[in-house]
Design an enzyme around this catalytic site. Structure first.
Site, PDB file in Angstrom:
ATOM      1  N   ASP A 143     -25.195 -50.062  50.246  1.00  0.00           N
ATOM      2  CA  ASP A 143     -26.384 -50.984  50.778  1.00  0.00           C
ATOM      3  C   ASP A 143     -26.419 -51.841  49.343  1.00  0.00           C
ATOM      4  O   ASP A 143     -27.221 -53.013  49.685  1.00  0.00           O
ATOM      5  CB  ASP A 143     -27.425 -50.389  51.246  1.00  0.00           C
ATOM      6  CG  ASP A 143     -27.346 -49.543  52.322  1.00  0.00           C
ATOM      7  OD1 ASP A 143     -26.726 -50.277  53.170  1.00  0.00           O
ATOM      8  OD2 ASP A 143     -28.183 -48.539  52.653  1.00  0.00           O
ATOM      9  N   ASP A 151     -30.915 -50.552  57.014  1.00  0.00           N
ATOM     10  CA  ASP A 151     -29.978 -49.878  57.382  1.00  0.00           C
ATOM     11  C   ASP A 151     -30.179 -48.655  58.383  1.00  0.00           C
ATOM     12  O   ASP A 151     -31.472 -48.345  58.579  1.00  0.00           O
ATOM     13  CB  ASP A 151     -29.368 -49.285  56.040  1.00  0.00           C
ATOM     14  CG  ASP A 151     -28.476 -48.292  56.248  1.00  0.00           C
ATOM     15  OD1 ASP A 151     -27.553 -48.375  56.629  1.00  0.00           O
ATOM     16  OD2 ASP A 151     -28.522 -47.005  55.607  1.00  0.00           O
ATOM     17  N   ASP A 180     -30.579 -47.309  51.486  1.00  0.00           N
ATOM     18  CA  ASP A 180     -30.909 -46.563  50.532  1.00  0.00           C
ATOM     19  C   ASP A 180     -29.445 -45.719  49.766  1.00  0.00           C
ATOM     20  O   ASP A 180     -29.426 -45.219  49.034  1.00  0.00           O
ATOM     21  CB  ASP A 180     -30.994 -44.896  51.383  1.00  0.00           C
ATOM     22  CG  ASP A 180     -30.069 -44.360  52.034  1.00  0.00           C
ATOM     23  OD1 ASP A 180     -29.305 -44.991  52.894  1.00  0.00           O
ATOM     24  OD2 ASP A 180     -29.985 -43.110  52.043  1.00  0.00           O
TER      25      ASP A 180
END
Length: 633
Positions: free
Chosen positions: A506, A310, A502
């Protein structure tokens, strides 16, 4: 003395075996040796029967274990009159289980430390006195006293003027941290030398430390696939051993040769090596700030070929900083920033803190608003000193000020627009900072064999491409919804895949990846719960460390397994020629077991980590320019 009693209670069968041996020695020295054979043989056969019951149950469940070799070796040595060797095999079998338990306790030291430090009581402030209550009874909003050197029981904010706390068990930061009134305190951190008061912000079960404890408990209870792989050696190793022992008997014509071979074929190396190595690897990971939820995760980390990241909060810090103020007359930079920061006091957006911090650094005094309201994801409207101040997205500001116009921004930057009393007042530019160790982490992953990289983000394509170019990431997918991320990870051919993220958004892709790694330093979220590993410190380089530990652990586990197999087979071949008596063979096998355990304990990795700390050249973090992010607001 007390420790000896605890060991006897913990390992009663081993203690009884040693006691039987001592009795035999005393009888032999007193001239009563004729009883020794009966005592040793009877005890050995009793242990063999006890082991055989468990073995039969396993076979009925379809599991062909390695205990059949030990049971056969005990019976064979008793039948041929090698009763001393029979007792040694019993000691080897029961002692091997005890050694495994001891090694596991040694290897889980770091994991257990988290469990034993979990706070159990809290001091609730009631009127002018304190009441001790179980930590589970604490509710958000309650005021708690934390005495000197006590562990903060739940997440909270500091009510006292200032405090010094040790957060090393949570964040890995070894230097005590200074806190001031209103600052966040994490459960599990240790108070300094002065008593303080805090206001609880979460229940115990929802606090940082208790979430970590839950992750640890899950990790400690797991069993790795490679351990089951070790069990699969049972059939070929058992068949080979029995065939070799039978061939030695047939060729020599001496049934003693059968027993001499089998005492060297006991399977303790296979039973012990993999579990000890994997628990050692989990312990090493915990010591390095990574909770690994099971040995199976370590095995996947050892084979990983693709790393997916990410962007916001993972490759970047996730906290944009102000880089430019572009006021429109009659406003100056400080005046415009002061109005924006004053309005942002009433916003929960991630940019609000950045604007307030920037104003504070410039010494700008913030004003209170007479009224304020926030339009989620769009901006905030506040009345400050009699003026209507609108801060937020261009479209939102343009609704209040038709004269608003866009400003030029560079890749990775975002613009916050401002209107005052219905007129365009300017814009402020901010950008997220790329993590300084992001490039070094990707380079280290490449060294470890993770040659394929990808970035998935919900941000704009231009910003994603800019970050990917700086880091050398080969594939990029921008403007992703959570479902898009799952689809992208599922389509990757080079597997296993790790996904590092995080945020709550996600969580689905972390669960879908072969190994999800959550950046959990800012709190245990759904990301942490769905991930296979959780990084407890705000340090992306621990991703590469987790892969390194996984590879080291699997390598050591397999080395230990094969060490035991090779040495045992070599000794069995020698014994097949009648060169190793049964008693000597049983003693040699004890040394093989010990060597296997010691080899597996290398997975704890204390010396390797100590060398890395002294000579951190390989893990040196390269400083990089920060060119970040676009805002959703």
């Amino acid at each position: 003395m007390a420790r000896g009693i605890r060991l006897v209670r913990r390992y009663p069968v081993v203690s009884l075996t040693l006691a039987i041996g001592l009795v035999g020695i005393v009888l032999a020295l007193s001239g009563q040796g004729r009883f020794v054979a009966w005592i040793f043989s009877g005890y050995a056969l009793a242990i063999a029967a006890w082991q055989a019951v468990g073995m039969v149950r396993d076979i009925l469940r379809g599991h062909w274990g390695l205990d059949i070799l030990a049971v056969t070796a005990i019976v064979a040595t008793v039948v041929v009159g090698e009763y001393v060797a029979a007792l040694i095999v019993v000691l080897m079998l029961t002692g091997g289980e005890a050694l495994e338990d001891y090694a596991n306790r040694r290897a889980k030291r770091e994991l257990d430390a988290l469990l034993t430090r979990a706070p159990q009581r809290a001091h609730r402030v009631v009127d002018d006195h304190f009441v001790d209550v179980p930590v589970d009874e604490v509710r958000p909003g309650e005021v708690l006293l934390v005495r000197p050197s006590e562990i903060v029981p739940v997440d909270g904010t500091l009510r006292s003027d200032e405090a010094t706390v040790d957060e090393s068990s949570i964040t890995g930061e070894s230097i005590p941290v200074e806190k001031h009134a209103g600052d966040e305190l994490l459960s599990g951190s240790v108070n300094g030398q002065a008593a303080i008061e805090i206001v609880a912000t979460a229940r115990a079960a929802d606090s940082q430390y208790q979430q970590i404890v839950a992750l640890v408990a899950e990790a400690a209870a797991s069993k790795a696939p490679v351990v089951r792989l070790a069990d699969r050696y049972a059939v070929p190793f058992t068949a080979f051993s029995l065939l070799l022992a039978g061939a030695a008997w047939w060729i020599s014509g001496d049934p003693v040769r059968f027993a001499e071979v089998l005492v060297l074929a006991t399977p303790c190396p296979l039973l012990i090596a993999a579990p000890v190595a994997f628990i050692g690897g989990m312990s090493r990971a915990a010591r390095n700030g990574v909770i690994v939820k099971g040995g199976g995760v370590l095995e996947q980390l050892a084979r990983v070929r693709t790393a997916v990241f990410d962007k916001t909060g993972t490759l970047t810090h996730g906290s944009p900083e102000l880089v430019a103020v572009r006021p429109e007359p009659p406003y100056g930079e400080d005046e415009l920033l002061g109005l924006v920061a004053s309005a942002e006091q009433y916003s929960s957006h991630v940019l609000a803190a950045s604007m307030i911090d920037a104003a504070t650094e410039r010494g700008i005094q913030l004003a209170e608003a007479a009224t304020a309201r926030e339009a989620a994801t769009n901006g905030v409207v506040a009345r400050i000193d009699g003026h209507e101040v609108v801060v937020g997205k261009f479209a939102f500001v343009a609704e209040h000020a038709p004269s608003a116009r866009r400003t030029d921004i560079a890749p990775g930057e975002l613009a916050v627009y401002v209107a005052v009393d219905g007129r365009h007042a300017g814009a402020l530019l901010a950008r997220d900072r790329l993590r300084g160790d992001a490039a070094a982490t990707l380079a280290r992953l490449d060294e470890l064999g993770v040659h394929h990289t990808m970035m998935l983000t919900g941000d704009a394509q231009a910003t994603a491409d800019h970050i990917a170019a700086e880091l050398g990431i080969e594939r990029v997918r921008a403007e992703c919804l959570p479902a898009d991320k799952v689809h992208e990870v599922a389509g990757i051919a080079e597997r296993p895949v790790i996904m590092v993220g995080d945020g709550v958004n996600d969580a689905p892709v972390l669960a879908a990846a072969d190994v999800g790694i959550a950046m959990g330093a800012r709190g245990a979220t759904a990301a942490s719960e769905s991930a296979g590993a959780v990084i407890l410190v705000d340090d992306i380089s621990r991703t590469a460390k987790a892969v390194e530990i996984g590879r080291d652990t699997v390598r050591i586990a397999l080395q230990s397994i094969w060490l035991g197999i090779v040495v045992s087979v070599a000794l069995m071949l020698v014994a097949a020629f009648g060169l190793i008596p049964a008693t000597a063979g049983a003693l040699l096998q004890e040394l093989v077991d010990l060597a296997t355990i010691l080899a597996a304990l290398r997975a704890i990795g204390g010396r390797r980590d100590a060398r890395a700390a002294v000579d951190p050249g390989r893990a040196e973090v390269a400083s990089g320019s920060a060119r970040p992010d676009t805002a959703r607001r």
